[in-house]
Design a protein around this motif. Sequence first.
Motif, mmCIF file in Angstrom:
data_model
loop_
_atom_site.group_PDB
_atom_site.id
_atom_site.type_symbol
_atom_site.label_atom_id
_atom_site.label_comp_id
_atom_site.label_asym_id
_atom_site.label_seq_id
_atom_site.Cartn_x
_atom_site.Cartn_y
_atom_site.Cartn_z
ATOM 1 N N LEU A 53 141.630 5.937 -19.213
ATOM 2 C CA LEU A 53 140.467 5.471 -19.029
ATOM 3 C C LEU A 53 139.639 4.267 -19.404
ATOM 4 O O LEU A 53 139.260 4.092 -18.683
ATOM 5 N N HIS B 63 137.472 4.526 -13.099
ATOM 6 C CA HIS B 63 136.757 4.996 -12.207
ATOM 7 C C HIS B 63 137.962 6.356 -11.629
ATOM 8 O O HIS B 63 137.845 6.982 -11.504
ATOM 9 N N SER C 84 140.451 8.058 -13.350
ATOM 10 C CA SER C 84 140.525 8.580 -14.243
ATOM 11 C C SER C 84 139.043 9.755 -14.276
ATOM 12 O O SER C 84 139.435 10.590 -14.540
ATOM 13 N N LYS C 85 138.052 9.092 -14.156
ATOM 14 C CA LYS C 85 136.574 10.093 -13.683
ATOM 15 C C LYS C 85 136.658 10.509 -12.691
ATOM 16 O O LYS C 85 136.712 12.135 -12.979
ATOM 17 N N ARG C 86 137.358 9.709 -11.730
ATOM 18 C CA ARG C 86 137.888 10.908 -10.604
ATOM 19 C C ARG C 86 138.828 11.966 -10.699
ATOM 20 O O ARG C 86 138.780 13.246 -10.038
ATOM 21 N N THR D 168 137.334 14.939 -12.992
ATOM 22 C CA THR D 168 136.056 16.168 -12.495
ATOM 23 C C THR D 168 136.362 16.274 -10.596
ATOM 24 O O THR D 168 135.585 17.012 -10.765
#
Length: 446
Positions: A243, A248, A250-252, A255
């Motif tokens: 992260l 970016h 990691s978030k993608r 989620t």
Amino acid sequence: MTATQTIADAQRRRVAVRAFIVRRPTLVAAVVCLLSFTAFYLAQRAANVSMLDLDVYRAEGWTVRAGRDLYDMRATYAQLPTTYPPFAALLFIPLTWLDESAARLAVNLVNLGLLVALVHLSLRLIGRPVRLPRAAVTLAVAAVAVWCEPVWTTMRYGQINLLLAVLVLWDLTRRAGHRWAGVGIGIAAGIKLTPALFVVFLAVAGAALGIRRLRRGGPGWNVHLRRAAVAATTFAITVTLALLALPHDSKRFWTEIIFAAGRVGNGEDTANQSLRGILARALHTGDPAGWWLIPAAAIACAGLAVAVAALLAGDRLPYGPAWAAVSCGVTALIVSPISWSHHWVWGVPMVMLLGAEAIRRHDRRWTIGAVAAGVLFYSFALWMVPHGDGTRHELNQSVGEMALSAVYPVAGAVFLTVAGVVTASAWRRRPPVRTTPRSQPAYAGR
């Protein structure tokens, strides 16, 4: 020279060779292993293996270095995407420091070393051998194991399956209370999510053992809970590091990508040796819909129950830790949406465990079972059916072809059934009085 003298000389040579092997078993095994590995490497070169997944890993490393979107990347002629958590891509960066030829050689050598480590850790988990030097047996078994289909295919693609299995077994064979026990499982789960089932396995086993001890007035905290906590913490650290380095991506991943099972590949592909793959081929559809999760959940619960019961059986069940570890590994492979054939390197410790039981029990039925399991993993049977060419072949398989393309999950289900019967039988017995030090790994709890 007479015929009698010739026969006598031949017998003396055989006796001399046998005596040399007895005196130098490790040296002989090392030579045999080296020759087998060399032949294997030459065979792979002759087969012109693609090492396609290694190219994807290197592309992931280059994508991270270039600061591009990791999950928009496509690599090789097959346009393969990134499917692992972003932490894995960080570990792949060193692959970009080498040119393609050097990276291939390095990965081949590392994988061969990991195979030796896998065999060594499997023997350590089982508590074998008793009389022969473990190094000699390790090298001899590795010389044979390298030719089984999951290992061949792992090497063919430059895959990381041996690394993940070694990280897990490295943890499970450490002494009780070791401060780093659990780190290997956490790292393996950070690279690829499937090994996270071992965290659940240890947590459930620890909770069951803790409740039992609390009822007896003892402390609830135990070695299994500690390992689960260390593994979970390590996994959380891998997520945090990724992260921080790749916010970016990691978030993608957490989620979006994690829910895209079809991104990994076609579920109906013959190479997909999981429950979902069997159902997709049986129903002649690329998407068996979400209801497949119901039998998957049932198998996951049953497999975990067998693994936990085997681990907690203690002295009642010889090789209990091995039954537990292999049961958990096999369960993860069956219930995963995609388990390619090369993921089934857990077949190596499975066959070794069955072989050890055959030796211990002196029972022909166990010998037949161990040999049958070995033949299955060496047979390349799943590739005997029409496959490839998109999904045309997989969606039109006959009943016989479906059976051949389901060999690993079916073998895994049979193994879990046997493990359940063996474990249930063990729990009906009183634990034997211990008169000698345990040969089982120290992580086995009671």
